[in-house]
Design a protein around this motif. Structure first.
Motif, PDB file in Angstrom:
ATOM      1  N   GLU A  36      26.740  58.255  23.201  1.00 45.25           N
ATOM      2  CA  GLU A  36      26.400  56.914  22.745  1.00 45.25           C
ATOM      3  C   GLU A  36      24.905  56.805  22.498  1.00 45.25           C
ATOM      4  O   GLU A  36      24.101  57.202  23.346  1.00 45.25           O
ATOM      5  CB  GLU A  36      26.839  55.897  23.805  1.00 45.25           C
ATOM      6  CG  GLU A  36      27.462  54.675  23.189  1.00 45.25           C
ATOM      7  CD  GLU A  36      28.001  53.713  24.232  1.00 45.25           C
ATOM      8  OE1 GLU A  36      28.704  54.167  25.152  1.00 45.25           O
ATOM      9  OE2 GLU A  36      27.674  52.527  24.107  1.00 45.25           O
ATOM     10  N   TYR A  37      24.574  56.274  21.328  1.00 44.57           N
ATOM     11  CA  TYR A  37      23.173  56.219  20.926  1.00 44.57           C
ATOM     12  C   TYR A  37      22.806  54.847  20.389  1.00 44.57           C
ATOM     13  O   TYR A  37      23.663  54.120  19.901  1.00 44.57           O
ATOM     14  CB  TYR A  37      22.886  57.255  19.831  1.00 44.57           C
ATOM     15  CG  TYR A  37      23.068  58.676  20.277  1.00 44.57           C
ATOM     16  CD1 TYR A  37      21.985  59.422  20.742  1.00 44.57           C
ATOM     17  CD2 TYR A  37      24.324  59.269  20.252  1.00 44.57           C
ATOM     18  CE1 TYR A  37      22.149  60.723  21.159  1.00 44.57           C
ATOM     19  CE2 TYR A  37      24.508  60.577  20.675  1.00 44.57           C
ATOM     20  CZ  TYR A  37      23.414  61.302  21.136  1.00 44.57           C
ATOM     21  OH  TYR A  37      23.581  62.589  21.557  1.00 44.57           O
ATOM     22  N   GLU A  38      21.513  54.585  20.458  1.00 46.87           N
ATOM     23  CA  GLU A  38      20.957  53.419  19.787  1.00 46.87           C
ATOM     24  C   GLU A  38      19.939  53.911  18.776  1.00 46.87           C
ATOM     25  O   GLU A  38      19.054  54.693  19.124  1.00 46.87           O
ATOM     26  CB  GLU A  38      20.247  52.510  20.796  1.00 46.87           C
ATOM     27  CG  GLU A  38      21.057  51.298  21.190  1.00 46.87           C
ATOM     28  CD  GLU A  38      20.373  50.457  22.253  1.00 46.87           C
ATOM     29  OE1 GLU A  38      21.097  49.762  22.955  1.00 46.87           O
ATOM     30  OE2 GLU A  38      19.131  50.517  22.377  1.00 46.87           O
TER      31      GLU A  38
ATOM     32  N   THR B 282      24.770  52.665  17.621  1.00 47.89           N
ATOM     33  CA  THR B 282      24.475  51.260  17.323  1.00 47.89           C
ATOM     34  C   THR B 282      23.153  51.201  16.578  1.00 47.89           C
ATOM     35  O   THR B 282      22.113  51.605  17.103  1.00 47.89           O
ATOM     36  CB  THR B 282      24.407  50.433  18.613  1.00 47.89           C
ATOM     37  OG1 THR B 282      25.679  50.495  19.253  1.00 47.89           O
ATOM     38  CG2 THR B 282      24.079  48.972  18.303  1.00 47.89           C
TER      39      THR B 282
ATOM     40  N   ILE C  97      20.155  49.189  15.060  1.00 52.91           N
ATOM     41  CA  ILE C  97      19.475  47.920  15.310  1.00 52.91           C
ATOM     42  C   ILE C  97      18.331  47.846  14.306  1.00 52.91           C
ATOM     43  O   ILE C  97      17.504  48.757  14.243  1.00 52.91           O
ATOM     44  CB  ILE C  97      18.926  47.873  16.748  1.00 52.91           C
ATOM     45  CG1 ILE C  97      20.068  48.087  17.742  1.00 52.91           C
ATOM     46  CG2 ILE C  97      18.198  46.562  17.006  1.00 52.91           C
ATOM     47  CD1 ILE C  97      19.616  48.326  19.158  1.00 52.91           C
TER      48      ILE C  97
ATOM     49  N   LYS D  79      22.608  44.103  14.206  1.00 51.72           N
ATOM     50  CA  LYS D  79      23.160  45.305  14.834  1.00 51.72           C
ATOM     51  C   LYS D  79      24.504  45.632  14.233  1.00 51.72           C
ATOM     52  O   LYS D  79      25.264  44.728  13.874  1.00 51.72           O
ATOM     53  CB  LYS D  79      23.393  45.065  16.333  1.00 51.72           C
ATOM     54  CG  LYS D  79      22.157  44.937  17.158  1.00 51.72           C
ATOM     55  CD  LYS D  79      22.535  44.734  18.604  1.00 51.72           C
ATOM     56  CE  LYS D  79      21.275  44.483  19.418  1.00 51.72           C
ATOM     57  NZ  LYS D  79      21.561  44.248  20.827  1.00 51.72           N
TER      58      LYS D  79
ATOM     59  N   THR E  21      27.671  48.861  14.881  1.00 50.98           N
ATOM     60  CA  THR E  21      28.018  50.077  15.619  1.00 50.98           C
ATOM     61  C   THR E  21      29.052  50.877  14.836  1.00 50.98           C
ATOM     62  O   THR E  21      29.971  50.302  14.245  1.00 50.98           O
ATOM     63  CB  THR E  21      28.570  49.711  17.015  1.00 50.98           C
ATOM     64  OG1 THR E  21      27.574  48.977  17.716  1.00 50.98           O
ATOM     65  CG2 THR E  21      28.916  50.958  17.822  1.00 50.98           C
TER      66      THR E  21
END
Ligand code: CUA
Length: 145
Positions: free
Chosen positions: A56-58, A82, A84, A112, A114
């Motif tokens: 899981e990444y942002e 996700t 942003i 945002k 995802t």
């Protein structure tokens, strides 16, 4: 005629209440960013990819005329990312063709979206809102491998 007129007035009143009293905003997590201070405002002071969990990444990406910062990110297959973003200047788009990722990037707002990248490959991020002379050059890349 009076009924029809009444409905029109009711709609106009609802529109004005929404616009001026409730501050009509585009879809957003309601975080506001001064477009002139994007680089000093977290998380946009450190744009880029950050791992927030297993797979899981942002991806914090600043949109500007005419590009994205960073303009390339790399994630492993199966990653849930996700994105942003906010804009430093005008309204931009943020679309990854072939996926459901498609958002407007509006100055002053944080947006945002995802997406889970299940297939390896190179994914283009494109601006789909006309933003100026080099709009067609505005792109970035997600490399999934
Ligand atoms: Cu940015 Cu078109």
């Amino acid at each position: 005629l009076m009924f029809g007129g009444g409905i029109i007035i009711a709609f106009i009143v609802a529109l004005f209440v929404n616009a001026f009293a409730m501050g009509m905003t585009p879809p957003s997590d309601l975080q506001r960013v001064d477009p002139k201070k994007v680089e000093q405002t977290a998380p946009f002071d450190k744009p880029g990819l950050k791992q927030v969990g297993p797979n899981e990444y942002e991806a914090v990406m600043v949109s500007f005329a005419f590009g994205y910062n960073p303009n390339q990110i790399e994630v492993p297959v199966g990653s849930k990312v996700t994105f942003i973003s906010t804009s430093k200047d005008v309204v931009h788009g943020f679309q990854i063709p072939g996926t459901n990722v498609n958002m407007m990037v509006v100055p002053g707002h944080v947006n945002k979206v995802t997406h889970t990248f299940d297939k390896p490959g190179e994914y283009l991020i494109l601006c789909n809102e006309y933003c100026g002379a080099a709009h067609h050059m505005m792109m970035a890349k997600v490399i999934v491998k």
